[in-house]
Write an enzyme that holds these catalytic residues in place. Structure first.
Site, PDB file in Angstrom:
ATOM      1  N   CYS A   1       0.838  -1.201   0.000  1.00 18.38           N
ATOM      2  CA  CYS A   1       0.000   0.000   0.000  1.00 18.38           C
ATOM      3  C   CYS A   1       0.878   1.258   0.000  1.00 18.38           C
ATOM      4  O   CYS A   1       1.527   1.558  -0.993  1.00 18.38           O
ATOM      5  CB  CYS A   1      -0.955  -0.044   1.185  1.00 18.38           C
TER       6      CYS A   1
ATOM      7  N   ASP B   1     -10.541  -2.636  -5.783  1.00 14.24           N
ATOM      8  CA  ASP B   1      -9.557  -1.737  -5.190  1.00 14.24           C
ATOM      9  C   ASP B   1      -9.792  -0.324  -5.707  1.00 14.24           C
ATOM     10  O   ASP B   1      -9.508  -0.022  -6.868  1.00 14.24           O
ATOM     11  CB  ASP B   1      -8.145  -2.212  -5.548  1.00 14.24           C
TER      12      ASP B   1
ATOM     13  N   HIS C   1      -8.507  -4.249  -1.598  1.00 16.50           N
ATOM     14  CA  HIS C   1      -7.291  -3.545  -1.216  1.00 16.50           C
ATOM     15  C   HIS C   1      -6.867  -3.965   0.193  1.00 16.50           C
ATOM     16  O   HIS C   1      -7.678  -4.003   1.113  1.00 16.50           O
ATOM     17  CB  HIS C   1      -7.536  -2.036  -1.249  1.00 16.50           C
TER      18      HIS C   1
END
Length: 259
Positions: free
Chosen positions: A138, A186, A218
């Site tokens: 991320c 996502d 995500h």
């Protein structure tokens, strides 16, 4: 941008069970988690916003060590990470700007890049790492791309899962092989951004890989729910994707010589 800025999905998920095997120590004025036996092959894990003390990512670091890599994972946030499942109303953009830090320290490239550079120097000079990979989850994906510059003595190969905040210019300036694990659902790295990333990587002529995992969102590679079989499968497969990538681009030459 090649991916969108972080959102609330970047700090939500499930804490995983297990006892990490590494240790916390100081490198200069920040903490690092390290694990693994001495090796010429190393991995620097650049975490999501929950940081280096998160049990899930420490367990992942341990698994890289079990695959023959010396692993380092720094505190990127000066003791100011986001806690898992922070209640609604928390503003991640204010956090990035330093509003929630006691000294108003922002969590941006001018503050994060020097930490990455210090870790690279420590791994290469003190620990004797000859081939160094970068793992970015991320938030960390941006810094894998920014520092994937083998000719400068930085990272030799990179891997990122569900990246955020990566700019087009950063991706175009990258000079090393990159592997990406993407989630089917996502909002940070959606279909159009993934396709845009593919086009930039194709034009770069660099070695790249993008794996898309169905049934996951995500954060699945770090914070996914292991009670959901499709999520656990994707998490395990994304980790193996990273190991296979590094085995090829970090260990590949020696592995081929041994056959």
């Amino acid at each position: 941008m090649a991916s969108h800025p972080p959102g609330s999905c970047c700090y939500k998920g499930v804490r995983h069970e297990g006892t990490p095997q590494g240790k916390i120590s100081k490198l200069g004025d920040f903490e690092v988690y390290t694990v693994g036996e001495p090796s010429e092959y190393g991995v620097l894990i650049i975490t999501d916003v929950i940081g280096h003390k998160f049990n899930n990512v420490q367990l992942i670091a341990d698994q890289f060590a079990a695959n023959g890599y010396f692993v380092m994972m720094p505190d990127l946030f000066d003791g100011n990470p986001i806690t898992l499942n922070r209640p609604e109303g928390f503003d991640i953009m204010k956090w990035l700007g330093g509003e929630y830090h006691p000294n108003k320290r922002a969590h941006d490239p001018p503050h994060v890049d020097p930490i990455i550079d210090s870790c690279i120097i420590e791994l290469r000079q003190k620990h004797g790492i000859k081939k160094l990979g970068a793992v970015g989850y991320c938030f960390g994906g941006k810094y894998v791309v920014r520092h994937l510059l083998p000719d400068s003595g930085k990272f030799d190969a990179g891997y990122t899962a569900h990246p955020s905040f990566v700019e087009e210019a950063e991706l175009k300036d990258m000079r090393g092989p990159l592997s990406i694990a993407a989630a089917e659902t996502d909002t940070i790295f959606p279909t159009e951004k993934r396709h845009q990333t593919e086009e930039i990587l194709k034009e770069s002529k660099l070695r790249y890989q993008i794996n898309l995992y169905s049934g996951v969102e995500h954060g699945f590679a770090v914070r996914g729910d292991p009670e959901k079989r499709e999520v656990q499968y994707a998490k395990e497969a994304a980790f193996l994707q990273a190991v296979q990538w590094f085995d090829e681009f970090l260990k590949g030459e020696s592995l081929r010589r041994s056959k």
